[in-house]
Design a protein around this motif. Structure first.
Motif, short mmCIF file in Angstrom:
data_model
loop_
_atom_site.label_atom_id
_atom_site.label_comp_id
_atom_site.label_asym_id
_atom_site.label_seq_id
_atom_site.Cartn_x
_atom_site.Cartn_y
_atom_site.Cartn_z
N LEU A 10 0.71 -0.95 0.11
CA LEU A 10 -0.30 -0.12 -0.10
C LEU A 10 0.97 1.25 0.15
O LEU A 10 0.74 2.56 -0.22
N LEU A 11 1.78 1.09 0.80
CA LEU A 11 2.71 2.47 0.99
C LEU A 11 3.10 3.08 -0.15
O LEU A 11 3.30 4.53 -0.60
N PRO A 12 3.46 2.40 -1.44
CA PRO A 12 3.64 3.11 -2.71
C PRO A 12 2.87 4.07 -2.94
O PRO A 12 3.18 5.52 -3.74
N GLN A 13 1.67 4.29 -2.98
CA GLN A 13 -0.08 4.55 -3.30
C GLN A 13 -0.34 6.09 -2.33
O GLN A 13 -0.27 7.27 -2.70
N PHE A 14 0.23 5.95 -0.96
CA PHE A 14 -0.37 6.02 0.12
C PHE A 14 1.22 6.83 1.16
O PHE A 14 0.16 8.64 0.85
N GLN A 15 2.11 6.03 0.68
CA GLN A 15 3.25 6.85 3.05
C GLN A 15 4.54 5.86 1.40
O GLN A 15 4.97 5.92 2.26
N PRO A 16 4.51 7.24 0.46
CA PRO A 16 5.67 6.30 0.29
C PRO A 16 7.42 5.88 1.11
O PRO A 16 8.19 5.31 0.83
N ALA A 17 7.28 7.22 2.00
CA ALA A 17 8.34 7.66 2.64
C ALA A 17 8.77 6.83 4.13
O ALA A 17 9.57 6.61 4.20
N TYR A 18 7.96 6.05 3.97
CA TYR A 18 8.15 4.93 5.38
C TYR A 18 8.84 4.26 4.61
O TYR A 18 8.65 2.61 5.64
N LEU A 19 8.48 3.33 3.18
CA LEU A 19 9.14 1.90 2.90
C LEU A 19 9.77 1.29 3.14
O LEU A 19 9.94 0.90 3.64
N GLU A 20 11.08 2.64 3.31
CA GLU A 20 12.19 2.01 3.35
C GLU A 20 12.09 1.27 5.10
O GLU A 20 13.51 0.39 4.69
N ARG A 21 11.64 2.05 6.41
CA ARG A 21 12.07 1.75 7.50
C ARG A 21 10.68 0.29 7.18
O ARG A 21 11.34 -0.51 8.13
N ILE A 22 9.39 -0.10 6.68
CA ILE A 22 9.44 -1.13 6.92
C ILE A 22 9.77 -2.15 6.48
O ILE A 22 10.36 -3.07 7.03
N THR A 23 10.79 -1.81 5.47
CA THR A 23 11.01 -3.35 4.43
C THR A 23 12.14 -3.51 5.31
O THR A 23 12.41 -5.12 5.43
N ALA A 24 12.88 -2.76 6.07
CA ALA A 24 13.87 -3.13 7.47
C ALA A 24 13.92 -3.61 8.07
O ALA A 24 14.82 -4.56 8.56
N LEU A 25 12.11 -3.94 8.82
CA LEU A 25 11.73 -5.13 10.15
C LEU A 25 11.41 -5.65 9.40
O LEU A 25 11.04 -6.78 10.75
N LYS A 26 11.38 -6.10 8.04
CA LYS A 26 10.69 -7.60 7.96
C LYS A 26 11.67 -8.04 8.18
O LYS A 26 11.40 -9.32 8.64
N PRO A 27 12.76 -8.18 8.05
CA PRO A 27 14.01 -9.66 7.85
C PRO A 27 14.39 -9.69 9.38
O PRO A 27 14.09 -10.60 9.75
N ALA A 28 13.74 -8.70 10.21
CA ALA A 28 14.32 -8.95 11.74
C ALA A 28 13.02 -10.03 12.49
O ALA A 28 13.77 -10.61 12.94
N LEU A 29 11.87 -9.02 11.66
CA LEU A 29 10.96 -10.41 12.62
C LEU A 29 10.87 -11.87 12.23
O LEU A 29 10.59 -12.28 12.19
N THR A 30 11.21 -11.54 10.53
CA THR A 30 11.26 -13.27 9.99
C THR A 30 12.18 -13.94 10.95
O THR A 30 12.06 -14.99 11.04
N ALA A 31 13.24 -13.88 10.95
CA ALA A 31 14.24 -14.09 11.92
C ALA A 31 13.47 -14.51 12.86
O ALA A 31 14.54 -15.89 13.47
N MET A 32 13.19 -14.19 13.74
CA MET A 32 12.53 -14.72 15.05
C MET A 32 11.43 -16.13 15.01
O MET A 32 11.48 -16.54 15.76
N LEU A 33 10.96 -16.10 13.74
CA LEU A 33 10.49 -17.32 14.14
C LEU A 33 10.66 -18.61 13.16
O LEU A 33 11.38 -18.79 12.50
N ASN A 34 10.34 -19.84 13.85
CA ASN A 34 10.93 -20.62 13.54
C ASN A 34 9.91 -21.48 12.00
O ASN A 34 8.98 -20.87 11.97
N ALA A 35 10.29 -22.64 11.80
CA ALA A 35 10.08 -23.02 10.79
C ALA A 35 8.60 -23.30 10.33
O ALA A 35 7.98 -22.77 9.31
N ASP A 36 8.17 -24.13 11.04
CA ASP A 36 6.67 -24.19 11.00
C ASP A 36 5.86 -22.85 10.75
O ASP A 36 4.98 -22.51 10.10
N THR A 37 6.27 -21.49 11.68
CA THR A 37 5.76 -20.77 11.99
C THR A 37 6.02 -19.72 10.75
O THR A 37 4.78 -19.51 10.14
N ARG A 38 7.09 -19.57 10.35
CA ARG A 38 6.90 -19.39 9.06
C ARG A 38 6.04 -19.95 7.33
O ARG A 38 5.84 -18.90 7.14
N GLN A 39 6.31 -20.99 7.40
CA GLN A 39 5.23 -21.64 6.77
C GLN A 39 4.52 -21.41 6.48
O GLN A 39 3.29 -21.18 5.77
#
Length: 632
Positions: free
Chosen positions: A319-348
């Protein structure tokens, strides 16, 4: 159609002669209507009073309270003190009923049937006339609920464990009440809704915001900011229910996206300031989650907070490119770190949720389910995928091909329900396309009686509206009556006859009365007549799934059907109303007639009468028979 053309020629040629005839005919028609109504203000109020007395003798509050509510609403502008007393008594009855029975929500198959909390039914009626009083009583309900829970926490826990899953909470009911009040008194609606902020947020929170915005956008924006502050530190699943409003979306973001739906008002536009508030709050929650090794599971899918955030941020990223592109970089940076906290079953599991939502939105469900069905070896799963394909079949697919998939389904009951669904949807499309001959042919294949009656109602309505073709409408409706009379007595049969009578009342009053008599005869032979909902439903259930949809039908309302009959022959309609064996139905029909009478009496007031002061409470007479000289 030739008759219509001839009529136009006559009118064009003899216009000067016809106008005075029309004027005289209109005056004569009005005089005849007044004579046939045979009802004035006094008689109507006596009739209302009789129904109040009848209602007080009913043993079942579920039947008694709706009658009292309707009677009080009819009296409010004429005998306000009396109306207040009736509503106060109805509310006391509703409170006692709730203490005895609780939420009467139940499961029927896989479908959840929500019982009506009669306390809030009374509150909605009160709110339409006195918002402050409704708010006071709603707060009393909330306080009593809180005290009861604190006084006996163990009992409350046991009762909650016995309750049907997804039964509406006190917050749901309060927000529904606030929603009904939004267009009447926005500030009072906000006052009620603020009380619900102490409870967990859910879909009702999102729905209320959009309802309030339709009536008062400024108040809705202010309430949104207050709700965001209230839920900033709540479980993340609750916070995500506030994601739809600032982006003007009909679905939230997060794991529960497909389980929620909101109606966005047509003129509603996204709000950049509120988008920024929401995004900043969500980023803070994500950063906080990265610092918490202990992840609490929550929501429908019992996902840990980090997984819920990964799903929400992925959807927000789109949604961000259409509504709030300025936040795109911060959101993109948070995702990998949060994903790393999940075990394999939860990621799936998180990945599967995202894929399911993506597939739902891209319109490819039909092809995907066909592919799954053809590759599936488990018979029950294979049937499920074929059923899903049929339910998602686009209009561009030929009817013959879609019907061909029914041969792949061994469950005869499921096959029958799906056949009804196919023909029902194709009939609806034909009506929309004004192909009424095709619609009638398709509707004949729908076996479920009330579904076929709904379609006949729509086809006949279209015939009258588009072509003024009464003959065609009469043929369609008479065929429905013929089929209905062959069926066993049931609520579906009765609703079918009610719908036909309602439509006939618009162009053939004699036939309308005939069909209404058949409807009443049917209703009197049903052990548990139920006309609380003027709707028809489809219920499709397989071994592993359920699909349900409801269609509101104006003509399936007992009150509206009798309201249309009143102007033609008030006494005849009243006689029919009194022929119901069920006292609550008798009262409902009688009040519908009284409502028409009161409305006509108000219209007939002379200009001087309109200037007369309203009667004070001390001048009011009770709405019950004052003498036996005249029988309503």
């Amino acid at each position: 159609m030739s008759t219509g053309r001839n009529l136009i020629v006559i009118v064009t040629v003899s216009l000067a002669l016809v106008i005075p005839i029309w004027a005289n005919a209109a005056r004569a028609s009005q005089q005849a209507e007044n004579a046939q109504m045979n009802c004035d203000m006094q008689r109507a109020l006596l009739l209302v009073g009789q129904q109040i007395e009848e209602a007080r003798n009913l043993d079942n509050p579920n039947k008694q309270i709706p009658v009292l509510i309707r009677a009080a609403e009819l009296l409010w502008s004429r005998q306000q003190k009396n109306a207040r007393d009736i509503l106060a008594n109805a509310f006391d009855l509703a409170e006692r009923r709730f203490k005895e029975k609780g939420d009467e929500t139940r499961l029927e198959g896989r479908m959840i049937l929500q019982g009506t909390d009669l306390r809030f039914a009374v509150l909605e009626a009160i709110a339409r006339h006195d918002a402050a009083w409704a708010k006071q009583l709603a707060e009393r309900v909330a306080e009593e609920t809180r005290r009861d829970a604190e006084r006996d926490a163990e009992t409350a826990k046991r009762e909650a464990a016995k309750a049907v899953a997804y039964a509406p909470s006190l917050a749901d009911k309060t927000l529904r009440l606030a929603e009904s009040l939004a267009s009447v008194d926005a500030q009072a609606a906000v006052g009620l809704a603020r009380g619900a902020l102490r409870y967990p947020a859910n879909e009702a929170t999102a729905r209320f915001l959009f309802s309030l915005a339709a009536a008062n956008p400024t108040a809705a924006d202010q309430f949104y900011a207050a709700a965001l502050a209230a839920y900033a530190n709540a479980p993340v699943g609750e916070l995500l229910y506030l994601s739809a409003y600032p982006f003007a979306r009909n679905r939230i973001i997060g794991p529960e996206a497909l389980q929620s739906y909101c109606f966005v008002p047509p003129a509603f536009v996204p709000n950049p300031r509120l988008q920024q508030l929401f995004i900043e709050t969500l980023i803070r929650r994500a950063e906080s989650s990265l610092k918490s090794p202990e992840q609490t599971a929550g929501g429908t899918f019992r996902l840990p907070e980090a997984a819920q955030l990964v799903i929400a941020l992925t959807q927000l990223e789109a949604l961000l490119p259409q509504f709030q592109p300025a936040y795109l970089e911060r959101i993109t940076a948070l995702k990998p770190a949060l994903t790393a906290m999940l075990n394999a079953d939860t990621r799936q599991q998180a990945g599967e949720q995202l894929q399911q939502q993506t597939e739902y939105e891209d319109g490819g469900e039909f092809a995907r389910n066909l592919d799954k069905a053809e590759r599936e070896s488990n018979p029950s799963l294979r049937e499920q995928y074929y059923a899903y394909a049929i339910l998602h079949a686009p209009e561009s697919e030929s009817l013959e091909r879609v019907l061909g998939f029914l041969k792949k389904i061994d469950d005869a009951k499921l096959r029958g329900h799906l056949s009804n669904f196919i023909y029902f949807k194709r009939t609806q499309q034909a009506i929309k396309d004004k192909q009424l001959d095709d619609a009638a042919r398709l509707a004949a294949n729908v076996e479920q009686l009330d579904l076929r009656a709904y379609l006949a109602y729509e086809i006949a309505s279209a015939s009258l509206k588009e072509m003024q073709d009464r003959t065609r409408a009469r043929e369609i409706l008479d065929e429905v009556v013929k089929q209905a009379l062959k069926a066993a007595n049931s609520n579906e049969k009765a609703r079918t006859l009610l719908g036909v009578a309602h439509l006939y009342a618009k162009f053939d009053s004699l036939r309308a009365f005939e069909v209404m008599r058949e409807a009443i005869k049917t209703i009197n032979q049903i052990s548990e007549p139920n006309f609380a909902s003027a709707s028809v439903g489809q219920q499709i259930e397989g071994q592993r799934f359920g699909y349900y949809v409801m269609y509101p039908v104006e003509g399936f309302s007992l009150e509206k059907a009798f309201g249309l009959l009143a102007p033609f022959d008030f006494d005849g309609a009243l006689l029919m109303a009194r022929s119901f064996d069920d006292k609550s139905l008798r009262a409902t029909a009688s009040l519908a007639l009284a409502a028409v009478c009161l409305e006509n009496a108000a219209k007939a007031k002379k200009p001087n009468d309109a200037k007369a002061p309203a009667s004070t409470d001390s001048q009011e007479k009770p709405a019950k028979p004052a003498s036996k000289k005249r029988n309503p």
